[in-house]
Scaffold this active site. Sequence first.
Site, short mmCIF file in Angstrom:
data_model
loop_
_atom_site.label_atom_id
_atom_site.label_comp_id
_atom_site.label_asym_id
_atom_site.label_seq_id
_atom_site.Cartn_x
_atom_site.Cartn_y
_atom_site.Cartn_z
CG ASP A 47 42.41 30.39 49.75
OD1 ASP A 47 43.28 29.31 50.02
OD2 ASP A 47 42.18 30.53 48.59
CG ASP A 49 43.85 34.35 47.45
OD1 ASP A 49 43.86 34.31 48.73
OD2 ASP A 49 44.03 33.82 46.73
CG ASP A 125 45.27 30.70 35.71
OD1 ASP A 125 44.48 31.65 36.13
OD2 ASP A 125 45.36 29.57 36.46
P1 ATP Z 1 41.74 26.86 44.08
O1 ATP Z 1 40.58 26.84 44.40
O2 ATP Z 1 42.06 25.33 43.43
O3 ATP Z 1 42.54 27.46 45.23
P2 ATP Z 1 42.44 29.33 42.63
O4 ATP Z 1 41.69 29.67 41.41
O5 ATP Z 1 42.17 29.91 43.94
O6 ATP Z 1 41.71 27.68 42.73
P3 ATP Z 1 45.26 29.33 43.15
O7 ATP Z 1 46.12 28.33 42.84
O8 ATP Z 1 44.79 29.51 44.50
O9 ATP Z 1 43.79 29.02 42.29
O10 ATP Z 1 45.54 30.81 42.57
C1 ATP Z 1 44.89 32.05 42.96
C2 ATP Z 1 44.75 32.91 41.56
O11 ATP Z 1 46.04 33.30 41.14
C3 ATP Z 1 43.98 32.06 40.38
O12 ATP Z 1 42.62 32.41 40.58
C4 ATP Z 1 44.71 33.06 39.21
O13 ATP Z 1 43.91 34.14 39.09
C5 ATP Z 1 46.08 33.20 39.79
N1 ATP Z 1 47.02 32.07 39.22
C6 ATP Z 1 47.36 30.88 40.12
N2 ATP Z 1 48.49 30.50 39.12
C7 ATP Z 1 48.48 30.91 38.15
C8 ATP Z 1 49.34 30.87 37.03
N3 ATP Z 1 50.13 29.65 37.09
N4 ATP Z 1 49.31 31.69 36.22
C9 ATP Z 1 48.67 32.73 36.12
N5 ATP Z 1 47.76 33.03 37.28
C10 ATP Z 1 47.76 32.29 38.06
MG MG Z 2 42.96 29.54 45.94
#
Ligand code: ATP
Ligand code: MG
Length: 390
Positions: A47, A49, A125
């Site tokens: 997605d 964001d 993170d």
């Molecule tokens: P995916 O492709 O699995 O969705 P993602 O990096 O987009 O990976 P998400 O869980 O969708 O992960 O979270 C979006 C963003 O929010 C992450 O890229 C990170 O910057 C932030 N984030 C998510 N979870 C945490 C956390 N537990 N602590 C700090 N930042 C976080």
């Molecule tokens: Mg994501």
Amino acid sequence: MSAPVIPLDQIIPEAQKVIRHLTRSGHKAYLVGGCVRDLLLGRSPKDFDIATDATPSEVRELFRNCRIIGRRFRLAHIIFGNKIIETATFRANPREEDENAPGDELYIHRDNVFGTAEEDARRRDFTMNGLFYDVEPGQVIDYVGGLHDIKQRSVRTIGDPNIRFREDPVRLLRAVKFAARLGFDIEDQTYRAMITHRADLQKSAVPRVLEEIYRLLRGGAAVESLVLLREVGLLTELLPELAGRLEERPQTLEPYLHLVDQGVAAGEVPSSGLLLVLLFAAELQALFDEETAARVRDPLALVDEVLGPLCARLRVARRDVERAKLLLLAQRRLFQVRKKGGKIPTSLLHREGFTEALALHGLLYRVARQAEGAAPSQIEAELSAWPLPR
Ligand code: ATP
Ligand code: MG
């Protein structure tokens, strides 16, 4: 002007639209997080964001197709048909950096403080997840050294890993997920901190932990995730029953996960029920064996005994447990049909979850035959000779 780092056609038009409207209205608005990471790696993001300096109310003023969600931290969802562009206001880490905070005081209980773009990057993170992409000039904004770590293919926390994992121990599982899925190494200090703080996982909210377990198993790199979880000692924290069994019989899970990864690569999405069955396939073996299956008097009692403690502890949703049972009970019927060489009764064919029960059957069969030393081509030939719809 130099060429944009990410070609515009890789960014879905809806996300471009939201960013354009926000910036034309005088706000900062960037792509952020997983989508920037994935685009830089040449992968297609799940997605898109957006992070902005506009408050949720300001965002709502600007978009008619906008819904504000979340009570604690309000986010804007901007809706285009079945696509949702999540738009969040920059926020800061609500915790003061104090390395000497005792025990639990690092744990973040609230997460609702607005901040600057830089603070928003730093509260994230891992460095690879802390990048912004400014679409108009086509530039990455990197406050955290994420570009370097993506080039090095390295998972590194933003800031001191000993603090960041204690703030939110679910990050331990996220580190495993990203390392396994992207084939990255975990940077040394980050890795050592994971080992040090693995027991903190117990402090995390159970539903978040369960969700991450499913994600690890469904993410296309379940085998690698399992290897890492065991290596770091996290499996014992997560699933002690399973960790204990793998100590004694190390090869009783990987063959299943290998097939799950293959399925995911081919576009399948295994249900949570199926994943539960596979985690405990070794304990449920009696149900899968042609010889013994008929002798198990009360299959549901066996399932409860095997899955019960885990499902209670992790508060597995009832529908997922039901799904697991349905898949298991169907195995017995399938064995019978296969043994007799008959066709599958139409009544069974149309039953809910049957396609997945059949997939599970194939999976169990493959693993069983592999264990007997059958060649892959032989196994596939046997499977295609089944009187089953495939
Ligand atoms: P995916 O492709 O699995 O969705 P993602 O990096 O987009 O990976 P998400 O869980 O969708 O992960 O979270 C979006 C963003 O929010 C992450 O890229 C990170 O910057 C932030 N984030 C998510 N979870 C945490 C956390 N537990 N602590 C700090 N930042 C976080
Ligand atoms: Mg994501």
